[in-house]
Design an enzyme around this catalytic site. Sequence first.
Site, PDB file in Angstrom:
ATOM      1  N   THR A 147       0.636  -0.720  -0.421  1.00 49.09           N
ATOM      2  CA  THR A 147       0.124  -0.527  -0.114  1.00 49.09           C
ATOM      3  C   THR A 147       0.791   1.409  -0.049  1.00 49.09           C
ATOM      4  O   THR A 147       0.010   2.160  -0.262  1.00 49.09           O
ATOM      5  CB  THR A 147      -0.724  -0.001   1.193  1.00 49.09           C
TER       6      THR A 147
ATOM      7  N   GLY B 260       2.707   2.990  -2.673  1.00 51.57           N
ATOM      8  CA  GLY B 260       3.035   3.599  -3.636  1.00 51.57           C
ATOM      9  C   GLY B 260       1.143   4.351  -3.911  1.00 51.57           C
ATOM     10  O   GLY B 260       1.205   4.675  -5.362  1.00 51.57           O
ATOM     11  N   CYS B 261       0.494   3.490  -2.467  1.00 51.93           N
ATOM     12  CA  CYS B 261      -1.217   3.791  -3.717  1.00 51.93           C
ATOM     13  C   CYS B 261      -2.236   4.587  -2.445  1.00 51.93           C
ATOM     14  O   CYS B 261      -3.121   5.389  -2.842  1.00 51.93           O
ATOM     15  CB  CYS B 261      -2.128   2.666  -3.235  1.00 51.93           C
ATOM     16  N   GLY B 262      -1.071   5.537  -2.297  1.00 49.97           N
ATOM     17  CA  GLY B 262      -1.739   6.436  -0.802  1.00 49.97           C
ATOM     18  C   GLY B 262      -2.722   6.541   0.841  1.00 49.97           C
ATOM     19  O   GLY B 262      -3.441   7.053   1.143  1.00 49.97           O
ATOM     20  N   LEU B 263      -2.371   4.695   0.534  1.00 48.95           N
ATOM     21  CA  LEU B 263      -3.293   3.993   1.224  1.00 48.95           C
ATOM     22  C   LEU B 263      -1.872   3.940   2.348  1.00 48.95           C
ATOM     23  O   LEU B 263      -2.344   3.421   3.666  1.00 48.95           O
ATOM     24  CB  LEU B 263      -3.296   3.441   1.160  1.00 48.95           C
TER      25      LEU B 263
END
Length: 251
Positions: A97, A99-102
């Site tokens: 997670t 790299g996905c903004g989470l």
Amino acid sequence: MFREYDKAAARSEAALASEIALAITYNGLNQAVMMVSPGNIEDFIRGFSVSNDIVEDLSEIYDVRLTHFDQACQADVQISSRAFWALKNHRRQMTGTSGCGLCGVEALEQALPQLDILEPVPLPASVHFIGIRERIEQAQQMARSSGALHAALYFDADGNAVVCREDIGRHNALDKLIGALKQARIDTRVGFTVVTSRCSLELIHKAVRAKLGTLVSLSAPTALTVQWAIRHRLNLIHVPHRNAPRIYSPV
């Protein structure tokens, strides 16, 4: 070796607190590197593993092997398959997670985790807090010679200081105490635990995961710390330097 702020002063010697770098691996997986005081390392490993939710209890720690170096120590810890799978799965989720903004959500979940609600226990008798700072000072053998050390202590139901662990890190001191208590199979719902440091939220997390009954701090807690203690039914008491003990949880 030191000298005072006086050119004419002679050089003197004073004992200083020791610290080493400790690297921890679980089943060969690198987990953490931190600075700790060199004593009671195995207690620290056990307490760290429980209070950081790596294992559910000491039965999931199969072996602890320490390799000492100059100013460093390597701890190779063997844990159960269940605990290791959970540890790897958590690390995989963090990596997946990031790299996905989470990643911020994951960080918040670590900072504000879901914890079990404790079974309430009676508050310690007020008489046990009479002269407690002096008794803590007597129990802190390492700090008396070098200073610069935090302590975590367990007092039994009669108010006697039974176990004391010291470390340069306040989290480390509590982890060492938790590890020692778990190894000795002491019922931590009876008696009370004292920390000489600031009572931060992380210490509440550790206390709840270790199923302590009562946490006593010599420094005032934060508002969030009090909220979490009340929510999780952990007795929380502050012993000011010159005033009567203050019960923050239960209110």
